[in-house]
Design an enzyme around this catalytic site. Structure first.
Site, PDB file in Angstrom:
ATOM      1  N   THR A   1     -18.014  -1.756  15.207  1.00  0.00           N
ATOM      2  CA  THR A   1     -17.373  -1.111  16.360  1.00  0.00           C
ATOM      3  C   THR A   1     -15.847  -1.139  16.264  1.00  0.00           C
ATOM      4  O   THR A   1     -15.182  -0.222  16.686  1.00  0.00           O
ATOM      5  CB  THR A   1     -17.790  -1.794  17.674  1.00  0.00           C
TER       6      THR A   1
ATOM      7  N   GLU B   1     -11.165  -9.130   3.161  1.00  0.00           N
ATOM      8  CA  GLU B   1      -9.886  -8.793   3.776  1.00  0.00           C
ATOM      9  C   GLU B   1     -10.138  -8.621   5.268  1.00  0.00           C
ATOM     10  O   GLU B   1     -10.947  -7.779   5.674  1.00  0.00           O
ATOM     11  CB  GLU B   1      -9.304  -7.506   3.176  1.00  0.00           C
TER      12      GLU B   1
ATOM     13  N   HIS C   1      -5.551   3.744  -1.952  1.00  0.00           N
ATOM     14  CA  HIS C   1      -6.881   4.144  -1.472  1.00  0.00           C
ATOM     15  C   HIS C   1      -7.124   5.591  -1.880  1.00  0.00           C
ATOM     16  O   HIS C   1      -6.476   6.502  -1.374  1.00  0.00           O
ATOM     17  CB  HIS C   1      -6.906   3.992   0.058  1.00  0.00           C
TER      18      HIS C   1
ATOM     19  N   ARG D   1      -9.182   8.399  -1.311  1.00  0.00           N
ATOM     20  CA  ARG D   1     -10.170   8.813  -0.307  1.00  0.00           C
ATOM     21  C   ARG D   1     -11.009   9.978  -0.834  1.00  0.00           C
ATOM     22  O   ARG D   1     -10.552  10.757  -1.664  1.00  0.00           O
ATOM     23  CB  ARG D   1      -9.465   9.228   0.988  1.00  0.00           C
TER      24      ARG D   1
ATOM     25  N   ASN E   1       0.854  -1.188   0.000  1.00  0.00           N
ATOM     26  CA  ASN E   1       0.000   0.000   0.000  1.00  0.00           C
ATOM     27  C   ASN E   1       0.896   1.246   0.000  1.00  0.00           C
ATOM     28  O   ASN E   1       1.710   1.436   0.908  1.00  0.00           O
ATOM     29  CB  ASN E   1      -0.901  -0.048   1.244  1.00  0.00           C
TER      30      ASN E   1
ATOM     31  N   HIS F   1      -3.759  -4.306   7.799  1.00  0.00           N
ATOM     32  CA  HIS F   1      -3.871  -3.094   8.617  1.00  0.00           C
ATOM     33  C   HIS F   1      -2.977  -3.213   9.848  1.00  0.00           C
ATOM     34  O   HIS F   1      -3.180  -4.080  10.695  1.00  0.00           O
ATOM     35  CB  HIS F   1      -5.294  -2.755   9.065  1.00  0.00           C
TER      36      HIS F   1
ATOM     37  N   HIS G   1       0.924   6.196   1.876  1.00  0.00           N
ATOM     38  CA  HIS G   1       1.647   7.155   2.717  1.00  0.00           C
ATOM     39  C   HIS G   1       2.900   7.723   2.066  1.00  0.00           C
ATOM     40  O   HIS G   1       3.499   8.659   2.598  1.00  0.00           O
ATOM     41  CB  HIS G   1       1.882   6.558   4.102  1.00  0.00           C
TER      42      HIS G   1
ATOM     43  N   ARG H   1      -6.784  12.879   0.787  1.00  0.00           N
ATOM     44  CA  ARG H   1      -5.721  13.291   1.706  1.00  0.00           C
ATOM     45  C   ARG H   1      -4.359  12.700   1.330  1.00  0.00           C
ATOM     46  O   ARG H   1      -3.333  13.216   1.723  1.00  0.00           O
ATOM     47  CB  ARG H   1      -6.081  12.958   3.149  1.00  0.00           C
TER      48      ARG H   1
ATOM     49  N   GLU I   1      -8.568   0.643  -3.413  1.00  0.00           N
ATOM     50  CA  GLU I   1      -9.398   0.725  -2.193  1.00  0.00           C
ATOM     51  C   GLU I   1     -10.329   1.905  -2.321  1.00  0.00           C
ATOM     52  O   GLU I   1      -9.889   3.010  -2.665  1.00  0.00           O
ATOM     53  CB  GLU I   1      -8.506   0.943  -0.978  1.00  0.00           C
TER      54      GLU I   1
HETATM   55  N1  PXP Z   1      -5.896  -3.110   4.057  1.00  0.00           N
HETATM   56  C1  PXP Z   1      -6.825  -2.130   3.993  1.00  0.00           C
HETATM   57  C2  PXP Z   1      -8.194  -2.495   3.534  1.00  0.00           C
HETATM   58  C3  PXP Z   1      -6.502  -0.806   4.318  1.00  0.00           C
HETATM   59  O1  PXP Z   1      -7.444   0.149   4.250  1.00  0.00           O
HETATM   60  C4  PXP Z   1      -5.182  -0.504   4.682  1.00  0.00           C
HETATM   61  C5  PXP Z   1      -4.784   0.903   4.962  1.00  0.00           C
HETATM   62  O2  PXP Z   1      -5.401   1.392   6.031  1.00  0.00           O
HETATM   63  C6  PXP Z   1      -4.259  -1.541   4.738  1.00  0.00           C
HETATM   64  C7  PXP Z   1      -4.635  -2.827   4.427  1.00  0.00           C
HETATM   65  C8  PXP Z   1      -2.835  -1.287   5.105  1.00  0.00           C
HETATM   66  O3  PXP Z   1      -2.727  -0.877   6.417  1.00  0.00           O
HETATM   67  P1  PXP Z   1      -1.355  -0.298   6.931  1.00  0.00           P
HETATM   68  O4  PXP Z   1      -1.092   0.923   6.144  1.00  0.00           O
HETATM   69  O5  PXP Z   1      -1.598  -0.054   8.364  1.00  0.00           O
HETATM   70  O6  PXP Z   1      -0.312  -1.355   6.682  1.00  0.00           O
END
Ligand code: PXP
Length: 256
Positions: A104, A154, A46, A48, A10, A198, A13, A52, A73
């Site tokens: 939650t 996922e 992703h 958004r 991913n 995540h 960032h 952002r 995403e």
């Molecule tokens: N999987 C999904 C569906 C996500 O939305 C994200 C990013 O939040 C990730 C995986 C990757 O998470 P991370 O950046 O914390 O590794």
């Protein structure tokens, strides 16, 4: 089951850092190419609603330039659906962006949002995108994914990773991990392909990678953070090696 465990990197960032200044550096598409060379099987981005991090132009360029599959995403909104239908990404992962779309613990409320989500799963599938739902490790959500016709879920590993950081040996950490194991087994029983992600780090990836029915991990924030210290290539290669080691120990060494 012998199955290659895929790594989706991913790159959101990388875009977050670029956007902190505006301009074009660092370039997420360059990061995506580097990720592919370092052993990523796919790229996750992703887009958004508030843009952002990843921008519309990033998605255009990733679609045009990437040689490995793109996992797009997206929130279940009309705007994102139109963009996804135009680009027809290899995979589309529906994620919650608003409070009311989440359970939650933070996964998509596939059970509660059934009527709303059906259109998204159907239309994305019709253009050939493999749809996944980002859900908690909860049997109710997995059954909802089946009812919606999504081929993939996922599993949200965030609660496990947070508990691990607090105390790797706590009952909460163990419970979170067991819920993920149980959900992965249940997903397989239901005929769903199971991904996870995540918050995964070098310390937590092994315990998820070892679960045989997990086919793909999506990892971003930690890899980009580690890149500050050792470079992106090195952080991805190390993650890939830890995943492969765990999978090999589970008796499912890379077969593809
Ligand atoms: N999987 C999904 C569906 C996500 O939305 C994200 C990013 O939040 C990730 C995986 C990757 O998470 P991370 O950046 O914390 O590794």
């Amino acid at each position: 089951m012998k199955r290659h465990l895929r790594l989706g990197v991913n790159i959101d960032h990388v875009a977050t850092i670029r956007n902190a200044r505006g301009g074009v550096h660092p370039d997420p598409v360059r990061a995506a190419r580097m990720a592919a060379a370092a052993g990523a099987d796919g790229i996750t981005a992703h887009l958004r609603e508030d843009r952002r991090h990843i921008s519309d132009n990033d998605i255009e360029r990733l679609t045009a330039e990437l040689e490995i599959p793109l996992n797009f995403e997206m929130a279940a909104t009309e705007e994102m659906l139109a963009i996804a239908l135009r680009h027809r990404p290899h995979a589309a992962c529906l994620v919650p962006e608003r409070r009311e779309e989440r359970t939650t613990e933070g996964g998509l409320d596939a059970a509660g949002g059934h009527n709303h989500l059906m259109e998204y799963v159907t239309k994305l599938s019709e253009v050939g995108s493999r749809v996944s739902l980002f859900v908690e490790a909860d049997p109710v959500q997995l059954e909802a994914a089946v009812a919606l016709g999504a081929p993939v879920v996922e599993l949200h590993t965030g609660a496990y990773c947070e508990a691990f950081i607090e105390d790797p040996e706590s009952d909460r950490t163990k419970d979170c991990l067991q819920r993920i194991r149980d959900a992965a087994a249940f997903a397989e029983k239901l005929g769903l392909e199971c991904h996870a992600g995540h918050g995964l780090t070098f310390d937590t990836v092994g315990s998820i990678a070892v679960i045989p029915s997990v086919a793909e991990l999506n990892i971003g924030h930690f890899l980009v953070g580690e890149a500050i210290f050792g470079g992106l290539d090195s952080s991805i290669r190390r993650m890939r090696a830890l995943m492969d080691k765990a999978r090999a120990e589970a008796g499912g060494a890379r077969s593809a």
